[in-house]
Design a protein around this motif. Structure first.
Motif, PDB file in Angstrom:
ATOM      1  N   SER A   1       0.227  12.024   4.358  1.00 28.23           N
ATOM      2  CA  SER A   1      -1.204  11.702   4.216  1.00 28.23           C
ATOM      3  C   SER A   1      -1.762  11.075   5.482  1.00 28.23           C
ATOM      4  O   SER A   1      -1.030  10.670   6.388  1.00 28.23           O
ATOM      5  CB  SER A   1      -1.433  10.783   3.013  1.00 28.23           C
ATOM      6  OG  SER A   1      -1.421   9.424   3.401  1.00 28.23           O
TER       7      SER A   1
ATOM      8  N   SER B   1      -1.093  -0.942   6.774  1.00 28.26           N
ATOM      9  CA  SER B   1      -0.773  -2.077   5.906  1.00 28.26           C
ATOM     10  C   SER B   1      -0.764  -3.400   6.651  1.00 28.26           C
ATOM     11  O   SER B   1      -0.003  -4.289   6.312  1.00 28.26           O
ATOM     12  CB  SER B   1       0.612  -1.847   5.300  1.00 28.26           C
ATOM     13  OG  SER B   1       0.613  -2.147   3.958  1.00 28.26           O
TER      14      SER B   1
ATOM     15  N   SER C   1       0.657   5.459  -0.190  1.00 24.43           N
ATOM     16  CA  SER C   1      -0.119   6.688  -0.295  1.00 24.43           C
ATOM     17  C   SER C   1       0.809   7.766  -0.838  1.00 24.43           C
ATOM     18  O   SER C   1       0.769   8.115  -2.008  1.00 24.43           O
ATOM     19  CB  SER C   1      -0.685   7.051   1.077  1.00 24.43           C
ATOM     20  OG  SER C   1      -1.428   8.222   0.994  1.00 24.43           O
ATOM     21  N   THR C   2       1.742   8.253   0.027  1.00 21.48           N
ATOM     22  CA  THR C   2       2.675   9.297  -0.421  1.00 21.48           C
ATOM     23  C   THR C   2       4.109   8.798  -0.594  1.00 21.48           C
ATOM     24  O   THR C   2       4.925   9.473  -1.201  1.00 21.48           O
ATOM     25  CB  THR C   2       2.742  10.444   0.605  1.00 21.48           C
ATOM     26  OG1 THR C   2       3.314   9.925   1.818  1.00 21.48           O
ATOM     27  CG2 THR C   2       1.378  11.024   0.884  1.00 21.48           C
ATOM     28  N   GLY C   3       4.436   7.666   0.037  1.00 22.69           N
ATOM     29  CA  GLY C   3       5.821   7.186  -0.009  1.00 22.69           C
ATOM     30  C   GLY C   3       6.748   7.907   0.953  1.00 22.69           C
ATOM     31  O   GLY C   3       7.961   7.847   0.802  1.00 22.69           O
ATOM     32  N   HIS C   4       6.206   8.555   1.986  1.00 21.04           N
ATOM     33  CA  HIS C   4       7.049   9.253   2.961  1.00 21.04           C
ATOM     34  C   HIS C   4       7.785   8.300   3.902  1.00 21.04           C
ATOM     35  O   HIS C   4       8.747   8.683   4.545  1.00 21.04           O
ATOM     36  CB  HIS C   4       6.191  10.153   3.862  1.00 21.04           C
ATOM     37  CG  HIS C   4       5.904  11.497   3.307  1.00 21.04           C
ATOM     38  ND1 HIS C   4       5.014  11.688   2.293  1.00 21.04           N
ATOM     39  CD2 HIS C   4       6.377  12.723   3.620  1.00 21.04           C
ATOM     40  CE1 HIS C   4       4.952  12.974   2.011  1.00 21.04           C
ATOM     41  NE2 HIS C   4       5.770  13.629   2.795  1.00 21.04           N
ATOM     42  N   ASP C   5       7.292   7.105   4.020  1.00 24.35           N
ATOM     43  CA  ASP C   5       7.634   6.274   5.167  1.00 24.35           C
ATOM     44  C   ASP C   5       9.140   6.123   5.419  1.00 24.35           C
ATOM     45  O   ASP C   5       9.888   5.711   4.536  1.00 24.35           O
ATOM     46  CB  ASP C   5       7.021   4.891   4.980  1.00 24.35           C
ATOM     47  CG  ASP C   5       6.923   4.174   6.291  1.00 24.35           C
ATOM     48  OD1 ASP C   5       5.974   4.439   7.031  1.00 24.35           O
ATOM     49  OD2 ASP C   5       7.840   3.371   6.583  1.00 24.35           O
TER      50      ASP C   5
ATOM     51  N   HIS D   1       1.594  12.831  15.376  1.00 23.06           N
ATOM     52  CA  HIS D   1       1.715  13.948  16.324  1.00 23.06           C
ATOM     53  C   HIS D   1       1.995  15.250  15.586  1.00 23.06           C
ATOM     54  O   HIS D   1       2.540  15.246  14.476  1.00 23.06           O
ATOM     55  CB  HIS D   1       2.851  13.682  17.327  1.00 23.06           C
ATOM     56  CG  HIS D   1       4.190  13.570  16.659  1.00 23.06           C
ATOM     57  ND1 HIS D   1       4.946  14.668  16.347  1.00 23.06           N
ATOM     58  CD2 HIS D   1       4.882  12.501  16.197  1.00 23.06           C
ATOM     59  CE1 HIS D   1       6.065  14.278  15.742  1.00 23.06           C
ATOM     60  NE2 HIS D   1       6.041  12.959  15.631  1.00 23.06           N
TER      61      HIS D   1
ATOM     62  N   GLY E   1       3.511  18.329  11.016  1.00 27.10           N
ATOM     63  CA  GLY E   1       4.162  19.561  10.641  1.00 27.10           C
ATOM     64  C   GLY E   1       4.494  19.639   9.161  1.00 27.10           C
ATOM     65  O   GLY E   1       5.194  20.545   8.738  1.00 27.10           O
TER      66      GLY E   1
ATOM     67  N   SER F   1       6.203   1.489   2.440  1.00 23.40           N
ATOM     68  CA  SER F   1       5.235   1.672   1.355  1.00 23.40           C
ATOM     69  C   SER F   1       5.828   1.342  -0.006  1.00 23.40           C
ATOM     70  O   SER F   1       5.311   1.771  -1.033  1.00 23.40           O
ATOM     71  CB  SER F   1       4.682   3.104   1.375  1.00 23.40           C
ATOM     72  OG  SER F   1       5.724   4.035   1.559  1.00 23.40           O
TER      73      SER F   1
ATOM     74  N   TYR G   1       8.562   5.940  18.398  1.00 24.35           N
ATOM     75  CA  TYR G   1       7.402   6.163  17.525  1.00 24.35           C
ATOM     76  C   TYR G   1       7.657   5.415  16.222  1.00 24.35           C
ATOM     77  O   TYR G   1       8.592   5.748  15.483  1.00 24.35           O
ATOM     78  CB  TYR G   1       7.262   7.675  17.311  1.00 24.35           C
ATOM     79  CG  TYR G   1       6.207   8.100  16.317  1.00 24.35           C
ATOM     80  CD1 TYR G   1       4.986   7.441  16.219  1.00 24.35           C
ATOM     81  CD2 TYR G   1       6.418   9.204  15.495  1.00 24.35           C
ATOM     82  CE1 TYR G   1       4.016   7.859  15.319  1.00 24.35           C
ATOM     83  CE2 TYR G   1       5.455   9.637  14.600  1.00 24.35           C
ATOM     84  CZ  TYR G   1       4.260   8.947  14.513  1.00 24.35           C
ATOM     85  OH  TYR G   1       3.298   9.362  13.615  1.00 24.35           O
TER      86      TYR G   1
ATOM     87  N   ALA H   1      -7.353   1.363   4.866  1.00 28.02           N
ATOM     88  CA  ALA H   1      -8.296   2.395   5.281  1.00 28.02           C
ATOM     89  C   ALA H   1      -8.769   3.153   4.050  1.00 28.02           C
ATOM     90  O   ALA H   1      -7.963   3.553   3.201  1.00 28.02           O
ATOM     91  CB  ALA H   1      -7.625   3.346   6.265  1.00 28.02           C
TER      92      ALA H   1
ATOM     93  N   GLU I   1       8.679   7.037  12.939  1.00 30.47           N
ATOM     94  CA  GLU I   1       9.913   7.816  12.844  1.00 30.47           C
ATOM     95  C   GLU I   1      10.982   7.063  13.623  1.00 30.47           C
ATOM     96  O   GLU I   1      11.316   7.427  14.751  1.00 30.47           O
ATOM     97  CB  GLU I   1       9.687   9.225  13.408  1.00 30.47           C
ATOM     98  CG  GLU I   1       8.661   9.983  12.601  1.00 30.47           C
ATOM     99  CD  GLU I   1       8.230  11.321  13.184  1.00 30.47           C
ATOM    100  OE1 GLU I   1       7.855  12.210  12.409  1.00 30.47           O
ATOM    101  OE2 GLU I   1       8.263  11.470  14.419  1.00 30.47           O
TER     102      GLU I   1
ATOM    103  N   GLY J   1      -0.793   6.715   6.619  1.00 28.14           N
ATOM    104  CA  GLY J   1       0.349   6.288   7.437  1.00 28.14           C
ATOM    105  C   GLY J   1       0.425   7.041   8.753  1.00 28.14           C
ATOM    106  O   GLY J   1       0.810   6.481   9.786  1.00 28.14           O
TER     107      GLY J   1
ATOM    108  N   ILE K   1       0.870  -1.185   0.000  1.00 27.49           N
ATOM    109  CA  ILE K   1       0.000   0.000   0.000  1.00 27.49           C
ATOM    110  C   ILE K   1       0.895   1.220   0.000  1.00 27.49           C
ATOM    111  O   ILE K   1       1.760   1.373   0.867  1.00 27.49           O
ATOM    112  CB  ILE K   1      -0.905   0.069   1.251  1.00 27.49           C
ATOM    113  CG1 ILE K   1      -1.707  -1.219   1.407  1.00 27.49           C
ATOM    114  CG2 ILE K   1      -1.851   1.257   1.148  1.00 27.49           C
ATOM    115  CD1 ILE K   1      -2.491  -1.285   2.709  1.00 27.49           C
TER     116      ILE K   1
END
Ligand SMILES: Cc1cc2nc3c(=O)[nH]c(=O)nc-3n(C[C@H](O)[C@H](O)[C@H](O)COP(=O)(O)OP(=O)(O)OC[C@H]3O[C@@H](n4cnc5c(N)ncnc54)[C@H](O)[C@@H]3O)c2cc1C
Length: 594
Positions: free
Chosen positions: A221, A278, A144-148, A231, A216, A153, A537, A283, A540, A224, A142
């Motif tokens: 998205s 995932s 979404s943005t590929g930030h992980d 936060h 921030g 992702s 977390y 979702a 991160e 994730g 899955i």
């Protein structure tokens, strides 16, 4: 000859591994769907099945899209998170996709990337993809943005569900009734597609004079972020993003489209608010509690030198106790000065000053005199930083309304730069990244070795310090949490901050990657030494965090694993360091049950 032999050995090895250990099908294996199967599936998803070129194909002459001009433009876009989010397979950190294809890589292959992608626009697209992957035994990804930061992702040899276009929004102005519940939750809420990105959703909220607990960074998205906690600047006062979720619509591993809330499918509702993405399903939408917007007081200043930096950490519980959130950032090996800012939502400068002044009075700042504040109270501007206030909380476009005279222009400029710094650019974007973190509670930051631990964690050249000090009274006792609790890591509940050391580097040398992982262990050990039984977390963190199950989910892990086994006995969903992933092994891109 040798190459042919090696190829055959590899294929034999792969197929025997697949057969012996219940492996997911890969292209070329007997279980992989035929072209006709894929074509039929494409019809089911209304032509939304993609077989995309690798992200930087335009820079490589073995692809039709090759173009020197487009490549020059891509070299810049590759540093921009919104570009990666808008690409069907790209993820931001190349060390997690086998450095398959970057604008500067020598070659461009799809080796670390999904093979096919369903560009999902509606629930039935997601359902069809889950059904196809399950019945054909294909590795499912899955994105979404590929930030992980852990590369969760992007998966090789997979069918990927790209949720980026699931962006519907429905605002509930006065109240929300969860489906199947005989109850009304007072106050505004929004039901938003899981692919919505915070920048766009916050902009909509802002127009309605509403505020959402978000992060921030505009391009992250919901999918994730909410699935592991989430936060931001409002968290220390109002809780994690996951604490604001009132309902989730999802597709289960068996392909059902269901609604989870405090009255039905409560295991899903509990697990998908903090227990990882995932893992239990995809979702589709989240319904989130929104807050009427409010004024926010803010400080931007500096702590300089290790003594001040450690002192600032030790004082943070006083800020967390009133619901103030903040961030510290610094490139410490070169300048031992940490810019930090603090926001206190629903408060005035006066209220923030009464808590912060006694702390910042002991800071020396840059060690040079800032111009004194003309006009208003001299305490509003001084050696250590500046206060400002904005009258609506909307991170997409904060309305900074200074209470000061012209001298405050510099504060506004600094605020805007800080804001731009975290919305447009992030260190290492498009290259390789390892983020090492740990959570500190109010007691941890009083530890006598805190300064030494922080120094050692930043000892590697080029490491950036980023401390998200966004936890406090609101995350400890979330005022809007529904359903009697959620799966957010208990260590996040007791934390006041999440210090992190971030390493980023260029290139595709696997030896460097190995070395960086070793260094990460050293930096992580230093951060952990302050709180050896604590946690971090999961969004991160270093994927090699020792005992990651405990570090990411603490005492919630056993229940999460039980739910995972119950809802996904066939292992339709897998991702790196996600709940239940310890029962799988990845042999060079071939995913097998152990
Ligand atoms: C620049 C930057 C800034 C950040 N700032 C913050 C911050 O302020 N606060 C914070 O808490 N975190 C922050 N993060 C961390 C962020 O929360 C994680 O990277 C998160 O995983 C991003 O989620 P995504 O959906 O955007 O990304 P993706 O990489 O697409 O997805 C992340 C994970 O969620 C899964 N997933 C995505 N969508 C769904 C879905 N619909 N259903 C099920 N699973 C899904 C994916 O499979 C993957 O496992 C930041 C990250 C970056 C890179």
């Amino acid at each position: 000859m040798l190459i042919t032999f090696c190829l055959w050995s590899f294929l034999l090895y792969s197929f025997s591994v697949q057969a012996a250990a219940q492996c997911k099908s890969i292209p070329g294996s007997s279980g992989w769907p035929s072209l006709m199967d894929w074509n039929e599936f494409n019809t089911t998803v209304k032509g939304r099945l993609l077989k995309p070129d690798p992200p930087a194909a335009t820079c490589h002459d073995d692809y039709d899209s090759y173009s020197l001009i487009r490549c020059a433009a891509l070299k810049i876009k590759f540093l921009d998170s919104t570009w990666h989010a808008a690409h069907p397979t790209s993820n931001m950190w190349q060390n997690y996709n086998n450095y398959s294809c970057t604008p500067t890589s020598e070659s461009c292959t799809g080796s670390g990337l999904p093979i096919y992608v369903v560009e999902a626009h509606e629930p039935m697209d997601v359902k069809a993809a889950v059904d196809f992957a399950r019945t054909k035994n294909i590795r499912l990804n899955i994105k979404s943005t590929g930030h992980d930061f852990l590369g969760r992702s992007v998966q090789p040899n997979s069918l990927s569900i790209w949720t980026h276009h699931l962006k519907t929004t429905q605002w509930h102005e006065k109240s929300f009734s969860p489906k199947g519940c005989d109850l009304v939750i007072d106050g505004p809420a929004v039901t938003a597609g899981s692919g919505s990105q915070w920048g766009e959703l916050n902009a909509e909220a802002d127009k309605r004079k509403l505020a959402l607990v978000s992060g921030g960074f505009n391009s992250v998205s919901l999918g994730g972020f909410l699935s592991n906690g989430g936060h931001g600047g409002l968290s220390a006062k109002y809780g994690f993003g996951a604490d604001m979720v009132l309902q989730i619509e999802l597709v289960t591993p068996s392909g059902e489209i269901i609604t989870a809330n405090e009255c039905q499918n409560t295991d899903y509702f509990w697990a998908m608010r903090g227990g990882g993405g995932s893992t239990y399903g995809v979702a589709l939408t989240y319904t989130l509690k929104a807050l009427p917007t409010f004024r926010t007081a803010m400080w931007i200043g500096f702590a300089s030198g290790w003594d001040e930096i450690a002192y600032l950490h030790s004082q943070w519980p006083k800020l967390a106790a009133v619901g103030a959130s903040g961030y510290m950032m610094g490139y410490l090996p070169l300048i031992t000065a940490v810019p930090f800012y603090v926001t206190l939502p629903n408060a005035t400068i006066r209220q923030l000053k009464s808590i912060l002044d006694p702390i910042t009075d002991s800071l020396d700042g840059w060690g040079v005199d800032d111009p004194p504040a003309a006009g208003n109270s001299s305490r509003l501007s001084g050696r250590r930083g500046n206060y400002t206030e904005f009258d609506s909380w909307g991170q997409a476009e904060p309305h900074v309304h200074s209470r000061q005279d012209k001298t405050n222009d510099s504060t506004q400029g600094l605020y805007k730069r800080a804001q731009e710094g975290i919305t447009d650019y992030f260190p290492g974007m498009g290259s390789n990244k390892l983020l090492v973190s740990w959570l500190y509670s109010a007691a941890d930051v009083q530890h006598p070795n805190l300064k030494e631990a922080l120094k050692a964690a930043l000892s590697e050249s080029g490491t950036i310090y980023l401390n998200d000090a966004t936890m406090g009274v609101g995350t400890q006792n979330p005022p809007y949490l529904r359903g009697g609790g959620n799966a957010v890591n208990p260590a996040l509940r007791t934390a006041v901050m999440r210090p992190a050391a971030e390493m980023q580097w260029l290139g595709n040398d696997p030896a460097v990657w190995t070395k960086k992982r070793e260094v990460a262990q050293k930096l992580g050990a230093s951060l952990r030494s302050i709180s050896p039984n604590g946690g971090t977390y999961a969004n991160e963190a270093d994927p090699d965090t020792p005992n990651w199950q405990h570090a990411f989910w603490g005492s919630n892990y056993d229940r999460l694993l039980r739910i995972k086994k119950m809802v996904d006995p066939e292992g339709v969903f897998y991702c790196r360091r996600c709940v239940g992933s310890e029962f799988f092994e990845d042999h060079d891109g071939i995913l097998c049950r152990k």
